[in-house]
Design a protein around this motif. Structure first.
Motif, PDB file in Angstrom:
ATOM      1  N   ARG A  20       0.822  -1.218   0.000  1.00 38.59           N
ATOM      2  CA  ARG A  20       0.000   0.000   0.000  1.00 38.59           C
ATOM      3  C   ARG A  20       0.850   1.260   0.000  1.00 38.59           C
ATOM      4  O   ARG A  20       0.547   2.230  -0.683  1.00 38.59           O
ATOM      5  CB  ARG A  20      -0.947   0.013   1.196  1.00 38.59           C
ATOM      6  N   ALA A  21       1.914   1.254   0.785  1.00 43.11           N
ATOM      7  CA  ALA A  21       2.822   2.410   0.803  1.00 43.11           C
ATOM      8  C   ALA A  21       3.451   2.609  -0.564  1.00 43.11           C
ATOM      9  O   ALA A  21       3.544   3.742  -1.066  1.00 43.11           O
ATOM     10  CB  ALA A  21       3.898   2.215   1.862  1.00 43.11           C
ATOM     11  N   GLY A  22       3.865   1.528  -1.186  1.00 43.61           N
ATOM     12  CA  GLY A  22       4.458   1.606  -2.521  1.00 43.61           C
ATOM     13  C   GLY A  22       3.473   2.076  -3.572  1.00 43.61           C
ATOM     14  O   GLY A  22       3.820   2.857  -4.471  1.00 43.61           O
ATOM     15  N   GLU A  23       2.229   1.627  -3.489  1.00 41.93           N
ATOM     16  CA  GLU A  23       1.201   2.062  -4.436  1.00 41.93           C
ATOM     17  C   GLU A  23       0.884   3.543  -4.247  1.00 41.93           C
ATOM     18  O   GLU A  23       0.675   4.271  -5.228  1.00 41.93           O
ATOM     19  CB  GLU A  23      -0.061   1.219  -4.280  1.00 41.93           C
ATOM     20  N   LEU A  24       0.855   3.993  -3.004  1.00 41.49           N
ATOM     21  CA  LEU A  24       0.586   5.406  -2.722  1.00 41.49           C
ATOM     22  C   LEU A  24       1.693   6.293  -3.302  1.00 41.49           C
ATOM     23  O   LEU A  24       1.412   7.305  -3.955  1.00 41.49           O
ATOM     24  CB  LEU A  24       0.460   5.629  -1.218  1.00 41.49           C
ATOM     25  N   LEU A  25       2.943   5.922  -3.095  1.00 43.02           N
ATOM     26  CA  LEU A  25       4.059   6.672  -3.674  1.00 43.02           C
ATOM     27  C   LEU A  25       3.959   6.716  -5.193  1.00 43.02           C
ATOM     28  O   LEU A  25       4.119   7.772  -5.811  1.00 43.02           O
ATOM     29  CB  LEU A  25       5.398   6.043  -3.270  1.00 43.02           C
ATOM     30  N   PHE A  26       3.690   5.590  -5.795  1.00 41.65           N
ATOM     31  CA  PHE A  26       3.578   5.489  -7.249  1.00 41.65           C
ATOM     32  C   PHE A  26       2.459   6.391  -7.768  1.00 41.65           C
ATOM     33  O   PHE A  26       2.656   7.166  -8.706  1.00 41.65           O
ATOM     34  CB  PHE A  26       3.311   4.021  -7.619  1.00 41.65           C
ATOM     35  N   ALA A  37       3.503   3.911 -18.784  1.00 42.72           N
ATOM     36  CA  ALA A  37       4.698   3.296 -19.378  1.00 42.72           C
ATOM     37  C   ALA A  37       5.278   2.223 -18.465  1.00 42.72           C
ATOM     38  O   ALA A  37       5.627   1.128 -18.929  1.00 42.72           O
ATOM     39  CB  ALA A  37       5.747   4.367 -19.675  1.00 42.72           C
ATOM     40  N   LEU A  38       5.381   2.501 -17.177  1.00 40.84           N
ATOM     41  CA  LEU A  38       5.942   1.526 -16.249  1.00 40.84           C
ATOM     42  C   LEU A  38       5.048   0.301 -16.100  1.00 40.84           C
ATOM     43  O   LEU A  38       5.543  -0.813 -15.927  1.00 40.84           O
ATOM     44  CB  LEU A  38       6.200   2.170 -14.888  1.00 40.84           C
ATOM     45  N   ARG A  39       3.762   0.498 -16.145  1.00 43.11           N
ATOM     46  CA  ARG A  39       2.837  -0.638 -16.044  1.00 43.11           C
ATOM     47  C   ARG A  39       2.876  -1.515 -17.290  1.00 43.11           C
ATOM     48  O   ARG A  39       2.497  -2.674 -17.235  1.00 43.11           O
ATOM     49  CB  ARG A  39       1.419  -0.141 -15.784  1.00 43.11           C
ATOM     50  N   GLY A  40       3.365  -0.963 -18.398  1.00 47.20           N
ATOM     51  CA  GLY A  40       3.428  -1.712 -19.645  1.00 47.20           C
ATOM     52  C   GLY A  40       4.678  -2.551 -19.808  1.00 47.20           C
ATOM     53  O   GLY A  40       4.821  -3.273 -20.789  1.00 47.20           O
ATOM     54  N   VAL A  41       5.590  -2.460 -18.850  1.00 49.21           N
ATOM     55  CA  VAL A  41       6.856  -3.198 -18.917  1.00 49.21           C
ATOM     56  C   VAL A  41       6.993  -4.027 -17.654  1.00 49.21           C
ATOM     57  O   VAL A  41       6.805  -3.523 -16.555  1.00 49.21           O
ATOM     58  CB  VAL A  41       8.045  -2.207 -19.029  1.00 49.21           C
ATOM     59  N   GLU A  42       7.337  -5.300 -17.799  1.00 48.16           N
ATOM     60  CA  GLU A  42       7.447  -6.171 -16.619  1.00 48.16           C
ATOM     61  C   GLU A  42       8.820  -6.148 -15.975  1.00 48.16           C
ATOM     62  O   GLU A  42       8.945  -6.379 -14.780  1.00 48.16           O
ATOM     63  CB  GLU A  42       7.077  -7.600 -17.001  1.00 48.16           C
ATOM     64  N   SER A  43       9.854  -5.917 -16.766  1.00 51.15           N
ATOM     65  CA  SER A  43      11.207  -5.899 -16.212  1.00 51.15           C
ATOM     66  C   SER A  43      12.129  -5.181 -17.177  1.00 51.15           C
ATOM     67  O   SER A  43      11.749  -4.832 -18.286  1.00 51.15           O
ATOM     68  CB  SER A  43      11.710  -7.323 -15.957  1.00 51.15           C
ATOM     69  N   GLY A  44      13.350  -4.980 -16.746  1.00 47.98           N
ATOM     70  CA  GLY A  44      14.334  -4.300 -17.578  1.00 47.98           C
ATOM     71  C   GLY A  44      15.191  -3.382 -16.740  1.00 47.98           C
ATOM     72  O   GLY A  44      15.323  -3.565 -15.534  1.00 47.98           O
ATOM     73  N   GLU A  45      15.750  -2.388 -17.393  1.00 45.08           N
ATOM     74  CA  GLU A  45      16.586  -1.411 -16.715  1.00 45.08           C
ATOM     75  C   GLU A  45      15.831  -0.103 -16.635  1.00 45.08           C
ATOM     76  O   GLU A  45      15.154   0.302 -17.576  1.00 45.08           O
ATOM     77  CB  GLU A  45      17.891  -1.211 -17.484  1.00 45.08           C
ATOM     78  N   LEU A  46      15.961   0.575 -15.513  1.00 47.31           N
ATOM     79  CA  LEU A  46      15.287   1.850 -15.295  1.00 47.31           C
ATOM     80  C   LEU A  46      16.278   2.806 -14.657  1.00 47.31           C
ATOM     81  O   LEU A  46      16.787   2.553 -13.571  1.00 47.31           O
ATOM     82  CB  LEU A  46      14.063   1.666 -14.399  1.00 47.31           C
ATOM     83  N   GLY A  65       1.242  -1.948  -8.945  1.00 50.45           N
ATOM     84  CA  GLY A  65       0.008  -2.725  -8.900  1.00 50.45           C
ATOM     85  C   GLY A  65       0.302  -4.184  -9.203  1.00 50.45           C
ATOM     86  O   GLY A  65      -0.431  -5.080  -8.805  1.00 50.45           O
ATOM     87  N   SER A  66       1.427  -4.407  -9.893  1.00 47.93           N
ATOM     88  CA  SER A  66       1.826  -5.787 -10.174  1.00 47.93           C
ATOM     89  C   SER A  66       3.212  -6.109  -9.617  1.00 47.93           C
ATOM     90  O   SER A  66       3.608  -7.271  -9.599  1.00 47.93           O
ATOM     91  CB  SER A  66       1.801  -6.065 -11.680  1.00 47.93           C
ATOM     92  N   GLY A  67       3.935  -5.097  -9.153  1.00 42.47           N
ATOM     93  CA  GLY A  67       5.243  -5.369  -8.569  1.00 42.47           C
ATOM     94  C   GLY A  67       5.952  -4.110  -8.113  1.00 42.47           C
ATOM     95  O   GLY A  67       5.620  -2.996  -8.526  1.00 42.47           O
ATOM     96  N   PHE A  68       6.934  -4.290  -7.238  1.00 37.79           N
ATOM     97  CA  PHE A  68       7.769  -3.195  -6.759  1.00 37.79           C
ATOM     98  C   PHE A  68       8.795  -2.834  -7.830  1.00 37.79           C
ATOM     99  O   PHE A  68       9.362  -3.717  -8.472  1.00 37.79           O
ATOM    100  CB  PHE A  68       8.514  -3.599  -5.481  1.00 37.79           C
ATOM    101  N   LEU A  69       9.059  -1.536  -8.008  1.00 39.56           N
ATOM    102  CA  LEU A  69      10.047  -1.116  -9.001  1.00 39.56           C
ATOM    103  C   LEU A  69      11.413  -1.716  -8.707  1.00 39.56           C
ATOM    104  O   LEU A  69      12.118  -2.144  -9.622  1.00 39.56           O
ATOM    105  CB  LEU A  69      10.176   0.414  -9.039  1.00 39.56           C
ATOM    106  N   GLY A  70      11.794  -1.767  -7.441  1.00 42.18           N
ATOM    107  CA  GLY A  70      13.104  -2.288  -7.063  1.00 42.18           C
ATOM    108  C   GLY A  70      13.284  -3.771  -7.318  1.00 42.18           C
ATOM    109  O   GLY A  70      14.403  -4.254  -7.391  1.00 42.18           O
TER     110      GLY A  70
END
Length: 82
Positions: A20-26, A37-46, A65-70
């Motif tokens: 929830r904290a991560g979703e709020l920040l996002f 754009a971020l929701r359209g990519v599952e992994s990679g370099e950022l 919503g589907s994963g933590f950026l880190g």
């Protein structure tokens, strides 16, 4: 975050609060186009280029919503300062 993402090590309440904290920040810090754009990519370099005032933000904790950026990206940041 590492400890909580090893699901066996964290109780459900802790996982829910972290997500929830991560979703709020996002939701609050990113503009709609970036979120899409971020929701359209599952992994990679950022690579993030951020102002000095935003260096305190735990970018890795943001949750799409589907994963933590880190955990979803090889994440790096460059801080711009004067």
């Amino acid at each position: 975050m590492n400890r909580a993402t090893r699901w066996a090590d964290a109780d459900q309440g802790s996982r829910t609060l972290l997500r929830r904290a991560g979703e709020l920040l996002f939701d609050r810090l990113l503009p709609p186009a970036i979120k899409t754009a971020l929701r359209g990519v599952e992994s990679g370099e950022l690579a993030l280029v951020i102002d000095e005032a935003m260096a305190f933000v735990p970018w890795e904790l943001m949750h799409t919503g589907s994963g933590f950026l880190g955990l979803s990206f090889a994440l790096g940041r460059t801080v711009r300062s004067e």
